[in-house]
Design an enzyme around this catalytic site. Structure first.
Site, mmCIF file in Angstrom:
data_model
loop_
_atom_site.group_PDB
_atom_site.id
_atom_site.type_symbol
_atom_site.label_atom_id
_atom_site.label_comp_id
_atom_site.label_asym_id
_atom_site.label_seq_id
_atom_site.Cartn_x
_atom_site.Cartn_y
_atom_site.Cartn_z
ATOM 1 N N TYR A 104 0.853 -1.193 0.000
ATOM 2 C CA TYR A 104 0.000 0.000 0.000
ATOM 3 C C TYR A 104 0.884 1.236 0.000
ATOM 4 O O TYR A 104 1.886 1.291 0.724
ATOM 5 C CB TYR A 104 -0.880 0.001 1.260
ATOM 6 N N GLU B 14 -3.670 7.461 -4.230
ATOM 7 C CA GLU B 14 -3.569 6.203 -3.486
ATOM 8 C C GLU B 14 -3.277 5.048 -4.432
ATOM 9 O O GLU B 14 -3.937 4.913 -5.465
ATOM 10 C CB GLU B 14 -4.892 5.933 -2.760
#
Ligand code: ADP
Ligand code: MG
Length: 399
Positions: free
Chosen positions: A119, A207
């Protein structure tokens, strides 16, 4: 402003960032054509909606056993079958709310052999006034759960905008992701490219989840979400052109056409106010009097009668609205302009809910006279507290 995954990936590719090849499609035929241009034999068909959690999402029209909004396909025929099932149907994910979002676009992309999912995100951290880069080894579809139960697995690296991105920021990211050797170098290069894109494009949030390490040792962006600072869009016409209004709340889209700051909320009292601070205070005082605002609406400093009329109509389109409170301080905007707009709009829409108006400031008496002489059942208020009490009482009376 948000954009779709495929658009975000195309932007990132311009910064030299690695993404799998892919093609956007509006029809089943385009999805098949897109797949044929890819090497195969593994494809991924991805629903393009402005919401995450697609992989674990469910289609309303399909049974509970049907696959979600991100599907692996092992042949062109499987791409076609998935495209047929997904297009036009409604995908419900943890981010869409119960009503879900209709899938009108797909992205057909190369299937990647994933060794590890990570992530990585960047966002404007308002507390520090800096860009925060957030990384975790626990990438994939459960990042919310990781943040909730094992926050120690998430590392935040803060970048001072005056100093810019430094090599140590890249090294810190690689260290936190436990990437060494060539992968560590790729991570340092990638984080720098991402920061450059983030700053160049005036992003609010970028993101990447997952960022993957492939079986053959490449770092690739497999999924990305990007949002932009709306106040900076004027200097990014190319980004602005990526806007997909079908993904946005129709009332908010209409409001933005008139340059009104409108945000839909859950209550029953519509508010029309000038100035964000006054709008916040108005919402607070409605709540203090035991009711809830139906929206935030700032008509701004230099509104015209036309703008006020539009604002009024937007509020009234919300079926939850049972009463309206107009609270205007006429500084730059004159009270008589507001009053004309209110009267015009109330006549245009055959106002059927109670309306309380509090005017103060420039030309207040002319404004009050216009309302008074309009023949409409408008309740006048003298100050903020008085206005809130009156609208709450009127709504109760009407119920
Ligand atoms: P969402 O976050 O909306 O669920 P993602 O694009 O992250 O959608 O996809 C969900 C999961 O599907 C990813 O975590 C990844 O495991 C897998 N996936 C997505 N794209 C690909 C791809 N091109 N090749 C292989 N697997 C993929
Ligand atoms: Mg994802």
């Amino acid at each position: 402003m948000n954009i779709h995954e495929y658009q975000a990936k195309e932007l990132l590719a311009k910064y030299g960032i690695g993404i799998p090849a892919g093609h956007a499609a509006l029809t089943v035929e385009e999805a098949v054509e897109g797949a044929k241009k890819l090497p195969g034999p593994l494809y991924v068909v991805k629903a393009q909606i402005h919401a995450g959690g697609r992989g674990k999402g469910k289609f309303k029209e399909l049974g509970p056993d049907a696959k979600g909004g991100v599907r692996l396909a092992k042949s062109i025929e499987e791409v076609e079958a998935s495209a047929k099932e997904m297009l036009g149907n409604t995908l419900v994910t943890i981010q869409t709310g119960d009503e879900g979002k209709q899938v009108n676009r797909l992205y057909v992309t190369d299937g990647v052999d994933i060794a590890q999912e990570y992530y990585l995100s960047m966002l404007v951290d308002r507390a520090t006034g800096r860009v925060a880069m957030i990384v975790s080894t626990e990438g994939g579809m459960d990042i919310e759960e990781v943040a909730h139960s094992t926050p120690e697995k998430i590392t935040t690296i803060t970048i001072d905008p005056a100093q810019g991105f430094m090599p140590h920021h890249g090294r810190a990211a690689a260290f936190a992701l436990e990437l060494t050797g060539d992968l560590g170098k790729q991570c340092q290069k990638l984080t720098k490219q991402l920061y450059t894109a983030f700053m160049d494009l005036d992003c609010e949030m970028l993101e990447i989840n997952p960022l993957v390490e492939t079986d053959d040792g490449q770092l690739l962006v497999l999924d990305t979400k990007m949002s932009f600072d709306g106040n900076a869009l004027f200097r990014h016409k190319d980004v602005e052109a990526l806007r997909d209004v079908t993904e946005e709340d129709p009332a908010e889209v209409e409001a933005s056409e008139y340059d009104l700051a409108y945000i839909k909320l859950d209550g029953n009292i519509g508010c029309m106010v000038n100035g964000a601070g006054l709008a916040m205070a108005t919402m607070d005082i409605i709540k203090l009097n035991g009711a809830f605002p139906a929206n935030f609406l700032d008509v701004g400093g230099g509104a015209t009668t036309e703008k006020v009329t539009a604002a009024f109509k937007i509020i009234l389109k919300d079926p939850a609205v049972e009463g309206i409170l107009v609270n205007i301080f006429g500084g730059i905007m004159k009270c008589d302009v507001i009053a004309n707009g209110i009267v015009q709009a109330a006549k245009d829409v055959n106002l059927s809910v109670p309306l309380v108006v509090r005017l103060e400031g420039t030309n207040v008496q002319q404004g009050k006279d216009i309302l008074e002489n309009s023949g409409l059942p408008i309740v006048s208020a003298d100050d903020l507290g008085d206005a809130a009490r009156k609208i709450v009482a009127e709504v109760k009376k009407a119920a």
